[in-house]
Design an enzyme around this catalytic site. Structure first.
Site, short mmCIF file in Angstrom:
data_model
loop_
_atom_site.label_atom_id
_atom_site.label_comp_id
_atom_site.label_asym_id
_atom_site.label_seq_id
_atom_site.Cartn_x
_atom_site.Cartn_y
_atom_site.Cartn_z
N ASP A 11 0.88 -1.16 0.00
CA ASP A 11 0.00 0.00 0.00
C ASP A 11 0.92 1.21 0.00
OD1 ASP A 11 -1.57 2.15 0.67
OD2 ASP A 11 -2.64 1.13 2.30
N TYR A 233 1.61 0.61 14.73
CA TYR A 233 0.60 0.41 13.69
C TYR A 233 0.90 1.22 12.45
CZ TYR A 233 -3.67 0.19 11.10
OH TYR A 233 -4.58 -0.01 10.08
N LYS A 236 -2.84 -2.58 8.15
CA LYS A 236 -2.97 -4.05 8.29
C LYS A 236 -2.08 -4.76 7.29
CE LYS A 236 -5.59 -5.90 11.38
NZ LYS A 236 -5.02 -6.93 12.23
P1 13P Z 1 -5.20 -0.52 4.97
O1 13P Z 1 -4.41 -1.48 5.85
O2 13P Z 1 -5.82 -1.25 3.81
O3 13P Z 1 -4.35 0.62 4.57
O4 13P Z 1 -6.41 0.01 5.82
C1 13P Z 1 -6.14 0.69 7.01
C2 13P Z 1 -7.34 1.23 7.71
O5 13P Z 1 -7.18 1.84 8.72
C3 13P Z 1 -8.68 1.02 7.16
O6 13P Z 1 -9.66 1.63 7.96
MG MG Z 2 -4.20 2.02 3.24
MG MG Z 3 -4.87 -2.24 2.24
#
Ligand code: 13P
Ligand code: MG
Ligand code: MG
Ligand code: 13P
Length: 379
Positions: A11, A233, A236
């Site tokens: 990402d 963090y 994800k």
């Molecule tokens: P991503 O991990 O896909 O960037 O999403 C993070 C998030 O906080 C979605 O609410």
């Molecule tokens: Mg994202």
């Molecule tokens: Mg993502």
């Protein structure tokens, strides 16, 4: 010939928020990989996205963990990040944790699923890509595909699969690896992989003495744990997987069938909620509602001397309409819990929390229950 099938993803900026990948980023990746193909490093490639994750699907003969391939992916993500910064996309460069590339992209943020194998007379491979969840989300469908006779008819009726498979399982907290066999150790395997935030299926192998070489994987899942790597963090660990099919392996439809059940996975909004994973075509792999629900995309290819004959967008099919409908009903049901578990993840699995701050604020107001009331009698 031996071919390596690599999926590397990151990402590097969401458009808008965490919903999608901007076409300009996809264009940069296509140009970069096209150059590498013309230069002879890649046999073939396909660039796509799932939600806000930029996905590079590549074939080559360099083997797994190859420095040139990883460096190509890294440079591609760096270049896409520059564009993401210019467009002020959300979280530009989110998954690139370091400025200096050191030979292997693992541990630097991007997710990697790679396997090297001898290409068969016909070699169907599926690239699975998930957004808004974590690697353990693959545990249930991969287990069902390779070990559940109620999913995979071939385990019962195909002599070349009847002996079962070997699962390589990683304890991603303790950093330990164990290989276990099905059907013999099925219950022990389930005891581990049911705890999907800790034990994840990394690879599946054929057994010795079968139709396929026992040392060449038939499925592989990315297991990078972003927040463990970064210590904080930073999004994800949206996972990817590659699965080979047919001729001694589960049929294409046996690999896809588990996704007709939109099981609950953790991730979704702020990486802190349980929700159903919805199988969708690429055109619908945009995470909108409460930043989700989590999505899974499946692109199917036949390999021909490493060339990617495809893709076929496998979940863009009415056969998965009902799974999507169920996923939406489950999404409503889970969302109705608002800030309560089990929609919101248990405290230790949340990626965001205000709890320490709230407890600190209330420190002076919490009184000892024993002093306040005669609680001994109650407890
Ligand atoms: P991503 O991990 O896909 O960037 O999403 C993070 C998030 O906080 C979605 O609410
Ligand atoms: Mg994202
Ligand atoms: Mg993502
Ligand atoms: P075909 O007879 O169409 O080749 O299908 C065989 C099979 O494996 C279906 O899963």
């Amino acid at each position: 010939m031996k071919v390596t099938f690599s999926i590397i993803k990151a990402d590097v900026g969401g458009w808008p928020g965490h919903a999608n990948v901007h076409p300009a980023l996809m264009e940069i990746a296509k140009n970069k990989l096209q150059e590498a193909k013309e230069g002879g490093l890649l046999i073939d490639f396909h660039v796509t996205h799932c939600g806000d994750d930029l996905e590079l699907i590549m074939t080559h003969t360099k083997g797994v963990d190859n420095e040139e391939i990883h460096s190509l992916a890294w440079e591609t993500f760096k270049e896409a990040t520059e564009k993401a910064k210019e467009l002020k996309l959300y979280g530009a460069g989110q998954d690139l944790l370091s400025d200096a590339f050191s030979g292997n992209i693992k541990g630097m943020g991007p997710g990697v699923a790679e396997m090297e194998f001898t290409e068969r007379k016909a070699e169907p491979v599926i690239a699975f890509m998930m957004d808004k969840t974590e690697p353990g989300a693959f545990n249930m469908p991969i287990f069902k595909t390779f070990a559940d006779p109620f999913n995979t008819a071939g385990l019962v009726i195909d002599p070349s699969m009847h002996n079962g498979f070997v699962f390589e399982i990683w304890d991603i907290q303790e950093h330990k690896i164990v290989k276990m066999s099905t059907p013999e150790e099925m219950y022990d395997i389930l005891a581990l992989i049911g705890a999907k935030s800790r034990f994840v299926i990394k690879r599946v192998y054929p057994k010795e003495g079968g139709k396929l070489p026992a040392d060449e994987p038939v499925a592989v899942v990315s297991t990078e744990k972003l927040y463990q790597i970064a210590g904080k963090y930073i999004g994800k660990d949206d996972p990817v997987a590659a699965v080979r099919c047919q001729s001694g392996l589960p049929a294409l439809g046996e690999v896809l069938n588990p996704y007709a059940f939109p099981h609950l996975v953790s991730g979704w909004m702020r990486g802190s909620h349980n929700g159903p994973i919805m199988p969708v075509g690429v055109k619908n792999a945009i995470c909108t509602r409460f930043d989700g629900p989590p999505r899974v995309v499946a692109l199917g290819f036949q390999l021909s001397e490493g060339k990617l004959v495809g893709p076929v967008d496998l979940f863009d099919d009415p056969g998965f309409d009902r799974a999507r409908q169920i996923a939406l009903e489950v999404a409503d049901y889970m969302r109705a819990h608002g800030p309560f578990e089990p929609h919101r993840l248990p405290m230790e699995d949340m990626e965001y929390t205000t709890l320490p701050g709230v407890l600190e604020k209330l420190k002076g107001r919490f009184v000892d229950a024993k002093e306040k009331e005669n609680v001994i009698a109650h407890f």
